[in-house]
Write a protein that holds these residues in place. Sequence first.
Motif, mmCIF file in Angstrom:
data_model
loop_
_atom_site.group_PDB
_atom_site.id
_atom_site.type_symbol
_atom_site.label_atom_id
_atom_site.label_comp_id
_atom_site.label_asym_id
_atom_site.label_seq_id
_atom_site.Cartn_x
_atom_site.Cartn_y
_atom_site.Cartn_z
ATOM 1 N N ASP A 1 -6.651 1.996 -1.946
ATOM 2 C CA ASP A 1 -7.540 1.466 -2.962
ATOM 3 C C ASP A 1 -7.018 1.683 -4.381
ATOM 4 O O ASP A 1 -7.275 0.892 -5.279
ATOM 5 N N LYS A 2 -6.269 2.766 -4.599
ATOM 6 C CA LYS A 2 -5.773 3.108 -5.933
ATOM 7 C C LYS A 2 -4.342 2.623 -6.185
ATOM 8 O O LYS A 2 -3.795 2.835 -7.269
ATOM 9 N N PRO B 1 -6.858 7.371 -1.089
ATOM 10 C CA PRO B 1 -6.629 6.525 -2.266
ATOM 11 C C PRO B 1 -5.300 5.783 -2.265
ATOM 12 O O PRO B 1 -5.180 4.722 -2.883
ATOM 13 N N THR B 2 -4.283 6.325 -1.572
ATOM 14 C CA THR B 2 -2.954 5.698 -1.595
ATOM 15 C C THR B 2 -2.399 5.392 -0.209
ATOM 16 O O THR B 2 -1.191 5.163 -0.053
#
Length: 301
Positions: free
Chosen positions: A243-244, A278-279
């Motif tokens: 998402d990041k 997040p990654t």
Amino acid sequence: MDVQPKKLTAYQLGRRQELPILRFVSVGAYLDGGLQDILLPTKYIPTGAKEGDLVSVFVYHDNEGRLIATTLTPLAEVGEVAYLRCSSVTEAGAFMHWGIHRDLFVPFREQASRMQEGYSYVVYLYIDQLSGKIVGSARLNKHIGNTPIPYMPGESVSCLITEQHELGYRCVIEDAHWGFIYTDEAPRMLQRGEKLTAYVVRIREDNKVDLSLSPVGYAKVEGEQARLLQLLEVHGGELPIGDKSSAGEVLSLTGMSKKTFKMALGALYKAKLITLTPTSVRLSSNQASTPSAHSSKPRSH
């Protein structure tokens, strides 16, 4: 005996239409244009045509200001936007290659910047109120975006790319409205003058339309879910994006815009088919242990 008045056929200047043949003359045939007969030169008369036959023609003015019909198809009609090459520049203005016997005139007042011979420009075709003739305009803001937007999110539309910006590409939708395609919604570099089909993402408050080159909504996300699962399987059940991650990383690895990627992630996560950081994204443990789990399209709830 009552004499029936002649039925007038209203011709449309600058538009393709069917007009009936009235009579033949030495230089061609006259078509019924209503209040004015219109000459169709001999070289454009269809083989075997006879009086009363309908002929599909485009009507314009010749260099002497006379109405002429042709069976040739112009590169653009009145009310349309086109990317045309400048064939010459005179003291009066520029002339654009139009695909018919006569070039399209663009007055200096209708040029966004001085046109140069050999270069191509996006122009809008309209009928000049003073001269009554067809002219072109590169001042697109005068003609585009002046009517209510009739499109709905998810609807497919035709568009023509007019220029590239830092964030993406500006375009004209259906010859009538302004649209924008963000870079992460375009899988490749687009070219000025390119015509393509796009899909409405949203109608903005400034009366402009955001577009995507891929179908939007449920059908798109459902297809991208299956592709993302296949990518995960090929990469051993894990991808180093999440998402990041940046839009560039997402596009490079998946071929999806970040927005589409996030929508697909959300659907797969809701279906408990993946786990997220997040990654990174991983197949959930039960999916990773079952190779056949990725062969069919995931369910959406």
